[in-house]
Design a protein around this motif. Structure first.
Motif, PDB file in Angstrom:
ATOM      1  N   VAL A  45       0.843  -1.208   0.000  1.00 46.18           N
ATOM      2  CA  VAL A  45       0.000   0.000   0.000  1.00 46.18           C
ATOM      3  C   VAL A  45       0.868   1.244   0.000  1.00 46.18           C
ATOM      4  CG1 VAL A  45      -1.701   1.322   1.323  1.00 46.18           C
ATOM      5  CG2 VAL A  45      -1.948  -1.157   1.099  1.00 46.18           C
ATOM      6  N   THR A  49       1.014   4.007  -2.913  1.00 43.34           N
ATOM      7  CA  THR A  49       0.621   5.380  -2.595  1.00 43.34           C
ATOM      8  C   THR A  49       1.706   6.378  -2.973  1.00 43.34           C
ATOM      9  OG1 THR A  49      -0.750   4.594  -0.762  1.00 43.34           O
ATOM     10  CG2 THR A  49      -0.111   6.925  -0.746  1.00 43.34           C
ATOM     11  N   THR A  50       2.960   6.070  -2.616  1.00 43.26           N
ATOM     12  CA  THR A  50       4.054   7.023  -2.826  1.00 43.26           C
ATOM     13  C   THR A  50       4.825   6.751  -4.119  1.00 43.26           C
ATOM     14  OG1 THR A  50       5.631   5.655  -1.580  1.00 43.26           O
ATOM     15  CG2 THR A  50       4.309   7.253  -0.338  1.00 43.26           C
ATOM     16  N   ASP A 105      -8.022   7.008   3.607  1.00 42.40           N
ATOM     17  CA  ASP A 105      -7.942   6.886   2.153  1.00 42.40           C
ATOM     18  C   ASP A 105      -9.261   7.270   1.491  1.00 42.40           C
ATOM     19  OD1 ASP A 105      -6.435   6.005  -0.221  1.00 42.40           O
ATOM     20  OD2 ASP A 105      -7.970   4.452  -0.332  1.00 42.40           O
ATOM     21  N   GLY A 109      -7.533  10.742   1.314  1.00 42.22           N
ATOM     22  CA  GLY A 109      -6.481  10.148   0.495  1.00 42.22           C
ATOM     23  C   GLY A 109      -5.214   9.963   1.315  1.00 42.22           C
ATOM     24  N   LEU A 110      -4.607   8.816   1.201  1.00 40.63           N
ATOM     25  CA  LEU A 110      -3.405   8.529   1.982  1.00 40.63           C
ATOM     26  C   LEU A 110      -2.199   9.300   1.456  1.00 40.63           C
ATOM     27  CD1 LEU A 110      -3.729   4.668   2.527  1.00 40.63           C
ATOM     28  CD2 LEU A 110      -3.799   6.433   4.291  1.00 40.63           C
ATOM     29  N   SER A 111      -1.351   9.684   2.368  1.00 43.28           N
ATOM     30  CA  SER A 111      -0.094  10.340   2.023  1.00 43.28           C
ATOM     31  C   SER A 111       0.977   9.822   2.975  1.00 43.28           C
ATOM     32  CB  SER A 111      -0.213  11.861   2.153  1.00 43.28           C
ATOM     33  OG  SER A 111      -0.472  12.225   3.501  1.00 43.28           O
ATOM     34  N   VAL A 180      -5.898  -1.797   0.006  1.00 44.38           N
ATOM     35  CA  VAL A 180      -6.330  -0.950   1.121  1.00 44.38           C
ATOM     36  C   VAL A 180      -7.477  -1.600   1.877  1.00 44.38           C
ATOM     37  CG1 VAL A 180      -7.290   1.297   1.748  1.00 44.38           C
ATOM     38  CG2 VAL A 180      -5.518   1.153  -0.002  1.00 44.38           C
TER      39      VAL A 180
END
Length: 464
Positions: A45, A49-50, A105, A109-111, A180
């Motif tokens: 994940v 994400t990154t 998320d 939104g994931l960071s 997720v």
């Protein structure tokens, strides 16, 4: 008409309290299953994400210092407060930290920042909870009238089975619901573990300090005037480090080998393989590779338990190290998926005996009076060493790619293997118990370290 003689009543059997061991084992299995799934899903994940392997290494490094401190303070906590309650609170914190990831998320939104915040929250829950659950085992056995030695063997077998199922289940959940959403399963498992632990009697988790506080006002005053958690944690670290690295050469060498395994294999499993499968567009296959490794470990551990006396310990040591070197090299080449499965299975097959041997020497040569501080220090140092290795590996991945990082780890393990096979302290592994050969001064407990934690889990150097 005659009256029949009254029949004598069968006396009621004495009341027997309900067994707590099955519920304890269920709680351990639920918690470990959730962690096993999360260990596969979370790196994937984060990478999705990154899109940056360095972010994964940086996150591990950021969380390393708090994990180290929490590990030390956690040991002091479980000697002050009811261990059952510490386990419940820790599992609920773990469930919340994981459940918040899909919630965040969906909403924002994931960071990377969210991973740091929730990763620290998860560390606060996981580490004291793991230690508290281990410390409950002797009380559970005492209440149910079980043999602690046999019970620990049962828990180890259950752990091995769960670690096999977890990665494969993670692969299935990611394929069915997405990476997720698969985290919901981990949160449910942690919450379930807390609820099952809640059914255990409170007396099972009672500590010596808690009994003293329940006894008299004088005891309360004495306990309140005792050293603080920070002082206890620092004293525990000093005492544990002296036992592990200063007073016994064989124990020090075993610790160095175990740290090498945790750092090299941890980087391979936690970063290089996730990056490799993510780049290939098949992240769910990671779970099957890790399950193959765990299955190999289970088989070889059972075989070692049955055949340990057939070979000298040095022979087991050489065979295990050589076989692991071949397995790590097979993974380090990052071949096709079938060959990766075969390499992971081979690595697990040879890692089982080495894990058992190192665990035996580490546990056997730590004196009883120092066991709590030494094992607490070992866990804390492991929690700090693994993220440092992951961060260093992420730098290589970022600069030269996952293939170069995998080869570098294979070379490092080869160097560690050569050192372990040639160092004089590991050339002649005594066939008798090491406790007899341990220096007598090691047995002197550090009075400032607090009471030793009894019933600590057998130290497995191949952490999940």
């Amino acid at each position: 008409m005659s009256l029949a003689a009254p029949q004598a009543r069968t006396p009621r059997p004495p009341h027997r309290p309900r067994k707590v061991a099955p519920r304890y084992l269920l709680s351990c299995a639920l918690s470990l299953l959730g962690n096993s799934v999360a260990g596969v899903v979370l790196p994937l994940v984060l990478l999705a994400t990154t899109g940056d392997a360095l972010a994964a290494g940086t996150l591990a490094l950021i969380c390393a210092a708090p994990q180290f401190l929490i590990g030390l303070v956690g040991g002091a906590l479980i000697d002050r407060f009811n261990r059952r309650n510490v386990s419940i609170v820790s599992d609920m914190l773990s469930a919340a930290s994981v459940a918040l990831l899909p919630v965040v998320d969906m909403i924002w939104g994931l960071s990377f920042g969210w991973f740091v915040i929730l990763g620290l929250l998860g560390a606060v829950g996981d580490i004291p909870g793991m230690t508290a659950r281990d410390a409950l085992a002797p009380a559970v056995c005492e209440r149910d009238g079980r043999s602690l030695q046999k019970f620990m063997g049962l828990t180890q077998s259950l752990d091995s089975l769960v670690v096999i199922v977890g990665p494969a289940l993670a692969a299935f959940l990611m394929g069915a619901a997405g990476a997720v959403n698969a985290l919901w399963f981990t949160a449910v498992m942690s919450a379930g573990a807390a609820l099952v632990t809640l059914t255990l009697p409170r007396t099972v988790g009672r500590t010596g300090n808690e009994r003293a506080l329940a006894g008299s006002a004088a005891a309360i005053a004495t306990a309140t005037a005792g050293p603080g958690l920070v002082a206890e944690a620092w004293a525990s670290l000093k005492s544990g480090a002296a036992v592990l690295f200063v007073r016994d050469e064989l124990l020090r060498s075993c610790m160095l080998v175990s740290f090498g395994i945790v750092m090299i294999l941890g980087s391979l499993q936690g970063l290089v393989l996730p990056v490799h499968f993510t780049a290939a567009g098949t992240p769910e296959l990671l779970g099957y590779v890790l399950s193959a490794m765990s299955a190999g470990m289970l088989v070889s551990s059972l075989a070692y338990a049955a055949l340990a006396s057939k070979l000298r310990r040095r022979t087991w040591f050489i065979i295990s190290l050589a076989g692991m070197a071949v397995g790590v090299l097979a993974l380090g080449l990052l071949p096709s998926f079938p060959l990766l499965l075969a390499g992971a299975l081979l690595l697990g097959l040879f890692a089982g005996p080495l894990s058992a041997l190192l665990g035996f020497y580490i546990f056997d040569r730590i004196p009883e009076g120092n066991r709590g501080s030494a094992l607490g220090t070992q866990n804390s140092l492991t929690l700090a060493a693994a993220p440092v290795a992951v961060f260093a590996t992420s730098l290589i991945v970022e600069a030269w790619g996952a293939g170069a990082a995998a080869l570098a780890l294979a070379v490092c393990w080869g160097a560690a293997t050569i050192w372990a096979l040639t160092t004089h302290t590991l050339r002649d592994l005594a066939e008798e118990d090491g406790s007899a050969a341990a220096p007598s001064d090691v047995r002197t407990a550090d009075r400032n370290a607090g009471p030793a934690a009894v019933g600590a889990e057998h130290p497995s150097v191949l952490a999940e």
